[in-house]
Structures are given as structure tokens and as C-alpha cells.
Motif scaffolding. Structure first.
Motif, PDB file in Angstrom:
ATOM      1  N   PHE A  43      93.275  61.959  47.379  1.00 30.63           N
ATOM      2  CA  PHE A  43      93.003  60.662  47.192  1.00 30.63           C
ATOM      3  C   PHE A  43      92.398  60.447  45.711  1.00 30.63           C
ATOM      4  N   PRO A  44      93.252  60.558  44.866  1.00 28.47           N
ATOM      5  CA  PRO A  44      92.749  60.562  43.322  1.00 28.47           C
ATOM      6  C   PRO A  44      92.239  59.295  42.926  1.00 28.47           C
ATOM      7  N   GLN A  45      92.489  58.260  43.514  1.00 28.04           N
ATOM      8  CA  GLN A  45      91.957  56.950  43.183  1.00 28.04           C
ATOM      9  C   GLN A  45      90.312  56.910  43.492  1.00 28.04           C
ATOM     10  N   ALA A  46      90.247  57.313  44.859  1.00 27.01           N
ATOM     11  CA  ALA A  46      88.899  57.252  45.638  1.00 27.01           C
ATOM     12  C   ALA A  46      87.963  58.195  44.994  1.00 27.01           C
ATOM     13  N   VAL A  47      88.607  59.609  44.580  1.00 24.41           N
ATOM     14  CA  VAL A  47      87.514  60.392  43.876  1.00 24.41           C
ATOM     15  C   VAL A  47      87.297  59.830  42.457  1.00 24.41           C
ATOM     16  N   GLU A  48      88.145  59.216  41.845  1.00 27.89           N
ATOM     17  CA  GLU A  48      87.890  58.957  40.404  1.00 27.89           C
ATOM     18  C   GLU A  48      86.778  57.803  40.559  1.00 27.89           C
ATOM     19  N   THR A  49      86.966  56.798  41.391  1.00 30.00           N
ATOM     20  CA  THR A  49      86.136  55.751  41.320  1.00 30.00           C
ATOM     21  C   THR A  49      84.912  55.709  42.237  1.00 30.00           C
ATOM     22  N   ALA A  50      84.571  56.798  42.798  1.00 30.91           N
ATOM     23  CA  ALA A  50      83.543  56.633  43.825  1.00 30.91           C
ATOM     24  C   ALA A  50      82.104  56.266  42.969  1.00 30.91           C
ATOM     25  N   GLN A  51      81.452  55.587  43.795  1.00 32.16           N
ATOM     26  CA  GLN A  51      79.959  55.416  43.479  1.00 32.16           C
ATOM     27  C   GLN A  51      79.214  55.421  44.621  1.00 32.16           C
ATOM     28  N   VAL A  52      77.591  56.002  44.591  1.00 31.42           N
ATOM     29  CA  VAL A  52      76.932  56.224  45.378  1.00 31.42           C
ATOM     30  C   VAL A  52      75.848  55.308  45.529  1.00 31.42           C
ATOM     31  N   THR A  53      74.963  54.853  46.394  1.00 34.26           N
ATOM     32  CA  THR A  53      73.953  54.317  46.435  1.00 34.26           C
ATOM     33  C   THR A  53      73.098  55.102  47.597  1.00 34.26           C
ATOM     34  N   VAL A  54      71.742  55.478  47.227  1.00 29.79           N
ATOM     35  CA  VAL A  54      70.838  55.998  48.101  1.00 29.79           C
ATOM     36  C   VAL A  54      69.814  54.825  48.558  1.00 29.79           C
ATOM     37  N   SER A  55      69.619  54.402  49.659  1.00 29.95           N
ATOM     38  CA  SER A  55      69.002  53.312  50.476  1.00 29.95           C
ATOM     39  C   SER A  55      67.525  54.009  50.781  1.00 29.95           C
ATOM     40  N   ASN A  56      67.440  55.277  51.112  1.00 24.12           N
ATOM     41  CA  ASN A  56      66.334  55.683  51.762  1.00 24.12           C
ATOM     42  C   ASN A  56      66.068  57.209  51.556  1.00 24.12           C
ATOM     43  N   VAL A  57      64.941  57.836  51.136  1.00 17.93           N
ATOM     44  CA  VAL A  57      64.802  59.356  51.469  1.00 17.93           C
ATOM     45  C   VAL A  57      63.241  59.735  52.188  1.00 17.93           C
ATOM     46  N   THR A  58      63.567  60.248  53.083  1.00 20.24           N
ATOM     47  CA  THR A  58      62.437  60.696  54.329  1.00 20.24           C
ATOM     48  C   THR A  58      62.569  62.214  54.221  1.00 20.24           C
ATOM     49  N   PHE A  59      61.441  62.811  53.995  1.00 17.40           N
ATOM     50  CA  PHE A  59      61.031  64.257  53.634  1.00 17.40           C
ATOM     51  C   PHE A  59      60.842  64.666  55.226  1.00 17.40           C
ATOM     52  N   ASN A  60      61.438  66.064  55.372  1.00 18.64           N
ATOM     53  CA  ASN A  60      61.190  66.533  56.627  1.00 18.64           C
ATOM     54  C   ASN A  60      60.285  67.655  56.341  1.00 18.64           C
ATOM     55  N   ASN A  61      60.416  68.110  55.341  1.00 17.96           N
ATOM     56  CA  ASN A  61      59.248  69.295  54.867  1.00 17.96           C
ATOM     57  C   ASN A  61      59.569  69.344  53.402  1.00 17.96           C
ATOM     58  N   LEU A  62      58.758  70.393  52.749  1.00 18.88           N
ATOM     59  CA  LEU A  62      58.969  70.533  51.292  1.00 18.88           C
ATOM     60  C   LEU A  62      60.066  71.127  50.934  1.00 18.88           C
ATOM     61  N   PHE A  63      61.314  71.370  51.602  1.00 14.22           N
ATOM     62  CA  PHE A  63      62.380  71.854  51.318  1.00 14.22           C
ATOM     63  C   PHE A  63      63.644  71.233  51.837  1.00 14.22           C
ATOM     64  N   ASN A  64      63.424  70.239  52.492  1.00  9.27           N
ATOM     65  CA  ASN A  64      64.548  69.589  53.286  1.00  9.27           C
ATOM     66  C   ASN A  64      64.020  68.096  53.352  1.00  9.27           C
ATOM     67  N   ALA A  65      65.152  67.023  53.072  1.00  3.41           N
ATOM     68  CA  ALA A  65      64.742  65.737  53.251  1.00  3.41           C
ATOM     69  C   ALA A  65      65.842  64.788  53.787  1.00  3.41           C
ATOM     70  N   LYS A  66      65.925  63.798  54.524  1.00  5.25           N
ATOM     71  CA  LYS A  66      67.069  63.168  55.046  1.00  5.25           C
ATOM     72  C   LYS A  66      67.371  61.918  53.960  1.00  5.25           C
ATOM     73  N   VAL A  67      68.437  61.736  53.914  1.00  6.32           N
ATOM     74  CA  VAL A  67      69.009  60.709  53.091  1.00  6.32           C
ATOM     75  C   VAL A  67      69.813  59.975  53.578  1.00  6.32           C
ATOM     76  N   ARG A  68      69.663  58.449  53.384  1.00  4.10           N
ATOM     77  CA  ARG A  68      70.571  57.243  53.702  1.00  4.10           C
ATOM     78  C   ARG A  68      71.499  56.751  52.491  1.00  4.10           C
ATOM     79  N   PHE A  69      72.759  57.047  52.574  1.00  7.15           N
ATOM     80  CA  PHE A  69      73.599  57.052  51.407  1.00  7.15           C
ATOM     81  C   PHE A  69      74.717  56.270  51.921  1.00  7.15           C
ATOM     82  N   HIS A  70      75.278  55.594  50.641  1.00  2.43           N
ATOM     83  CA  HIS A  70      76.601  54.792  50.892  1.00  2.43           C
ATOM     84  C   HIS A  70      77.718  54.957  49.907  1.00  2.43           C
ATOM     85  N   ILE A  71      78.831  55.717  49.910  1.00  3.60           N
ATOM     86  CA  ILE A  71      79.737  55.966  48.748  1.00  3.60           C
ATOM     87  C   ILE A  71      80.868  54.692  48.839  1.00  3.60           C
TER      88      ILE A  71
END
Length: 296
Positions: free
Chosen positions: A103-131
Motif C-alpha cells: 500500500f504505497p500511497q497509504a504508507v506515504e501519506t500516513a498521519q497520526v493523531t494521539v488523543s489520550n495517554v494513560t500511564f500504567n507504570n513508569l515503563f508502560n503507557a496506554k495510547v489512544r491514536f488514529h492513523i
């Protein structure tokens, strides 16, 4: 004669003194542990927000995660730079290349938005995202994770491989302990795949490159009978080879033949002292030609 001269008196006094000292040491040790525990709890109290969600003690963690997601999933840039923001990223270069091929066009034009970050601990976090991208289906908002590795926040390997799966690209397993000579082993695996899947060869030569090949002569004959042109014209290329241990490897390969081709993943194993195409991989390909392997 004094009291100290009485038999056993000095020994009893010594035991009494030693017992008292031991009790005081135990009390002091307990007090020290109590103080250390209380001090350790102080930063943790500051790490908990009013809603009891864990918050990182290091400033800038959330912005670092957002930056990692942007670096990993924004198209149009250098692929090595994108993979640097992914846990175990360099090992996934072949996966990203395959996604870009599919999927060359999809990979070339991809953009990401992160709407929320929640930390589980010092080394791991849950991320809500949309590509978002052009030339492909929109999978909407998704939940992923970020991990703190090598003193940096990165997109987790699991999340990245899930996204690559949308483009039909499978990630290899994490590398394990390789054989003593990885380069020689890779060459042997490539030769085994070429021997097993190149058409126009003597069946005995083909079967010699397959684990348990002596029991698959009927399967090869059935495949050749069902699709003679495909079996006669096939060639194979191998790309990624990842050793999961010194005796097993994961292989990404592509079989081309007259009128088409097939890209997939398989395995190689040490059998009879040589690297060979695994029985499971060969039988999977044979099944696409209507040929069934006998029970092992």
C-alpha cells in the motif's frame, strides 16, 4: 570468694548482655526499615493523581510518547528514522518495506493523531491514536501502548505490528540466540528454500531440501499433476531470516510462477544436520495446489 567467682556466673552475665544487645539491634533494624519504607512511599504519593491514575515522575513523558507515535507513523520520511521510534524497530525494516510495497500511497501519506495517554507504570503507557491516510481503509481510533526502553519512550512492538498487519505485512518474531555462524546459516536456508521451491528439478533434489521430505513424494507429485505450469515455472526469493534459536529460523519468502506469485512467511529447521524448509511450511504451500501431506 566473690560472686563473680561462682561457677557459671560470668557465663550467665555474658549471655544476658548479648541478649540485650541483640534485642536493641533488632529494634533499630525494624526502625530503619520503617523509615526507608515511608521515604519510598513519598514519591509514589506524588505520582498518583486525584483519580488514582498513575502519573510519571519524570516531566515530558507524555510529550515524548506523542513524538514517538508521530515519528513512527508519519509517512513520507526515512524508514530507518521511523523505525528508531519503535521498540525493536531495526528488526522490522522488512515488515515496513512490505507494507510500503502493498500500500504505497497509504504508507506515504500516513498521519497520526494521539488523543489520550494513560500511564500504567513508569515503563508502560496506554495510547489512544488514529492513523489517517489515502488509498486504504480507515481503521478509526485504536488503543496501543508505548514502552520505555533504552531510556526512551517508543511505540511498542505489538502496536506497530498490529498497524503493519493492516497493510498485509507480518512482523517476524523477536530474535533469539543465533547459531554460531549466522551468515553461513542464512546462506544455507536460502539455498534450501531455492532447492525446495524452484521448478524443473528432479523430485529427489526438491525433497532433499525439506524436513522429512522422503515422506512427501506423493504430495509433490499431486501438486505437479494439479498445477503443472506453476510447479514447473516456480522460483523463490527469501528476504528476512530471523533465528528464534540455533536450530530454528523464521523466513519471509516470495514464490513467483507463470501467471502470478505468492508472498508468505515460513520456517526453517535443522534436520539431519542440515538447514531445511520445515515440513509445515512446505505442506502449507502444497495445500494451495490441492496437495495434502500425509500425517507425520
Amino acid at each position: 570468694m566473690t560472686m563473680s567467682d561462682l561457677p557459671g556466673r560470668q557465663s550467665a552475665n555474658g549471655r544476658t548482655i548479648r541478649t540485650a544487645r541483640t534485642r536493641w539491634r533488632m529494634r533499630l533494624t525494624g526502625l530503619v526499615l520503617l523509615i526507608v519504607g515511608a521515604v519510598a512511599l513519598v514519591p509514589m504519593e506524588g505520582a498518583l493523581a486525584a483519580d488514582n491514575a498513575f502519573q510519571p515522575t519524570l516531566p515530558g513523558a507524555e510529550s515524548a510518547i506523542r513524538a514517538a507515535y508521530a515519528q513512527a507513523f508519519t509517512g513520507g520520511g526515512d524508514q530507518a528514522h521511523a523505525l528508531a521510534a519503535v521498540d525493536d524497530g531495526p528488526a522490522l525494516a522488512g515488515t515496513l518495506a512490505l507494507a510500503a510495497q502493498n500500500f504505497p500511497q497509504a504508507v506515504e501519506t500516513a498521519q497520526v493523531t494521539v488523543s489520550n495517554v494513560t500511564f500504567n507504570n513508569l515503563f508502560n503507557a496506554k495510547v489512544r491514536f488514529h492513523i489517517t491516510y489515502q488509498g486504504g481503509a480507515d481503521f478509526g481510533e485504536r488503543d496501543g501502548t508505548a514502552v520505555f526502553v533504552n531510556l526512551k519512550w517508543k511505540v511498542s512492538r505489538e502496536t506497530y505490528c498490529t498497524v503493519m498487519g493492516w497493510a498485509g505485512a507480518t512482523c517476524p518474531p523477536r530474535a533469539g540466540l543465533p547459531p554460531l555462524n549466522p551468515a553461513a546459516a542464512q546462506n544455507a536456508i536460502r539455498q534450501a528454500y531455492a532447492q525446495a521451491f524452484t521448478g524443473g528439478q528432479d523430485p529427489a533434489v526438491v525433497l532433499a531440501a525439506i524436513e522429512g521430505g522422503q515422506g512427501l513424494a506423493g504430495t509433490l507429485a499431486q501438486a505437479a499433476q494439479n498445477y503443472p505450469d506453476i510447479v514447473a515455472s516456480s522460483t523463490v526469493t527469501t528476504s528476512d531470516i530471523v533465528f528464534t534459536d540455533p536450530w530454528h529460523a523464521w523466513v519471509r519468502y516470495h514464490i513467483s510462477y507463470q501467471g502470478g506469485g505468492l508472498g508468505s512467511t515460513g520456517t526453517a529447521v535443522i534436520s539431519d544436520g542440515h538447514w531445511k524448509v520445515s515440513r509445515a511450511t512446505y505442506c502449507s504451500v502444497a495445500s494451495l495446489l490441492g496437495a495434502v501431506c500425509p500425517a507425520p
